[in-house]
Design an enzyme around this catalytic site. Sequence first.
Site, mmCIF file in Angstrom:
data_model
loop_
_atom_site.group_PDB
_atom_site.id
_atom_site.type_symbol
_atom_site.label_atom_id
_atom_site.label_comp_id
_atom_site.label_asym_id
_atom_site.label_seq_id
_atom_site.Cartn_x
_atom_site.Cartn_y
_atom_site.Cartn_z
ATOM 1 C CB THR A 9 -0.945 0.003 1.220
ATOM 2 O OG1 THR A 9 -1.714 1.207 1.235
ATOM 3 C CG2 THR A 9 -0.184 -0.118 2.532
ATOM 4 C CD GLU A 15 -3.212 -0.133 5.611
ATOM 5 O OE1 GLU A 15 -2.243 0.628 5.489
ATOM 6 O OE2 GLU A 15 -4.296 0.026 4.976
ATOM 7 C CE LYS A 60 -5.821 19.666 11.127
ATOM 8 N NZ LYS A 60 -5.535 18.971 9.829
ATOM 9 C CD1 TRP A 108 -10.355 21.700 12.350
ATOM 10 C CD2 TRP A 108 -10.739 19.506 12.254
ATOM 11 N NE1 TRP A 108 -9.375 21.084 13.076
ATOM 12 C CE2 TRP A 108 -9.584 19.726 13.038
ATOM 13 C CE3 TRP A 108 -11.176 18.205 12.066
ATOM 14 C CZ2 TRP A 108 -8.863 18.702 13.619
ATOM 15 C CZ3 TRP A 108 -10.463 17.170 12.637
ATOM 16 C CH2 TRP A 108 -9.312 17.421 13.404
#
Length: 547
Positions: free
Chosen positions: A188, A335, A445, A450
């Site tokens: 990955t 994963e 940000k 946010w």
Amino acid sequence: MKTKILDPSQNAHQSPLLIKSLLLSGQRYEPNHEIVYSDVLRYDYKTLNQRICKLANVLTEAGVQAGDTVAVMDWDSHRYLEAYFAVPMIGAVLHHVNVRLSLDQIIYTMDHAEDNYVLVHDDFLILAEQFGEQIPSVRGYVQLSDKANAAQTSLNTLGEYEALLASASAQYDFPDFDENSIATTFYTTGTTGNPKGVYFSHRQLVLHTLNMAATLGCYEGQPLLRSNDVYMPMTPMFHVHAWGVPYTATMLGIKQVYPGRYEPNKLVELFAKEKVTFSHGVPTVLQMILDSDAAKTTDLTGWKMLTGGSAPTLGMAKHMAERGIEFFTAYGMSETCPLLTATYLHHDDLAQPMEEQMSERIKTGVPVGLVDLRIVDPAGNEVIHDGEAMGEVVVRAPWLTQGYYKEPEKSDELWENGWLHTGDVASISPDGTLEIKDRIKDVIKTGGEWISSLELENLISQSEAVNQVAVVGVPDVRWGERPFAMIVPAEGHSIDAEDIHKHLQQYVASGQIAKWAIPERVSIVDEIPKTSVGKINKKLIRDQVDN
């Protein structure tokens, strides 16, 4: 804790969970269903089982032993499916090579995985011929060709795949061994450093397969894959086991269509010709399907699509609905093998018109069976499930990679406090639906507030003038970061920054976003950068803007 364990009979057989067990049922239930490779080859399930035995004999006679690693460099094909089984079933490890990486990265991953043998398609001979002595563990090659006359190569090959299978025995007594033996590995890629190797055992892959069969086939709210479906992947088979569906489809004896190299028009043609009912792919690939010339003249009604890898936009989902495509979303990562969650539609959702279901269908869905999923704050405390509060997604499940190959520090970071950390920010609604808000690294940000890049992409995508959109945060002296939008216009439309600003004002007026969330900078492009597996490459976009 003291538990009770009975003494088994001395004659009892302890059946390990091995990939070979997945082959037992398909040819029993549907022996006449076909494995189709583009317009090149087709055969039934009995032949599939024989060819897997033949490949096992070819590899064994070539010197492949238990614990060796066999790499595959191929497009989505019947050969790849056969390798999914034959390689791990003889006790070796199958390495899915990401052929879309750079040459240096391919060499790094193959050397790091310590590949011993390589199955290589004619299209990738030019890459393999450049390996030289850089992968000293490689002992031999098998050439994969779609033509009667295989391409010439300077590699010292064992022979051409079909010719080798033709002379091999169709009988092989696959052994039993420890179910925790490693079956597969692949790499990955992240935003920095070398690719990281993940690995999965026979036990993990069997459990993942059984769970996927139940998830996609048993629930009325997830009606995706049953024995009468026709399956065609639009996810590379080197990418997270093509999301694990080939194992499930083979166990169920489903007709499978492997398209080779992805060409949007060819995929649509195969859909129509082979009567495909179920496919999966990342949003950018699905958008390519919608935009293809073949799709404009083909009725796509009844095509069930599962998307994952990155968040789909509401605009694309509505376009799917207009074309008669049944659209679902799943969530996972390299994963996690990968399945963690999938769209689940309740009875009330299914009663709504298709277009009105799209807002639910693009959410990440509910955790599938055996998955313990939580969202936590930076201190590791679980966040309330009110649909608003956000936290990082952490998970436990029987099929998660136990670490990164030969990377102990990164493995410990991945599994901090005994939970696998995904790096994704999400909320969970009171009914248990997970909604990914952003990658931690992609949250913008600005001025202490946010902004979700995914939310902005969703809103921008609803303009009829927008075909594709990507939003990233870029440095700003005053605010720290500001949103930047890269947009591909829809066919027949022109658009500029002012149009985007006007379009987003309606969402400011309705209170969905604040005024300062509107991107001040907008770039109109012909194509948005993609990663090697077709996801939008936000790192590259940020780098391009910075430069």
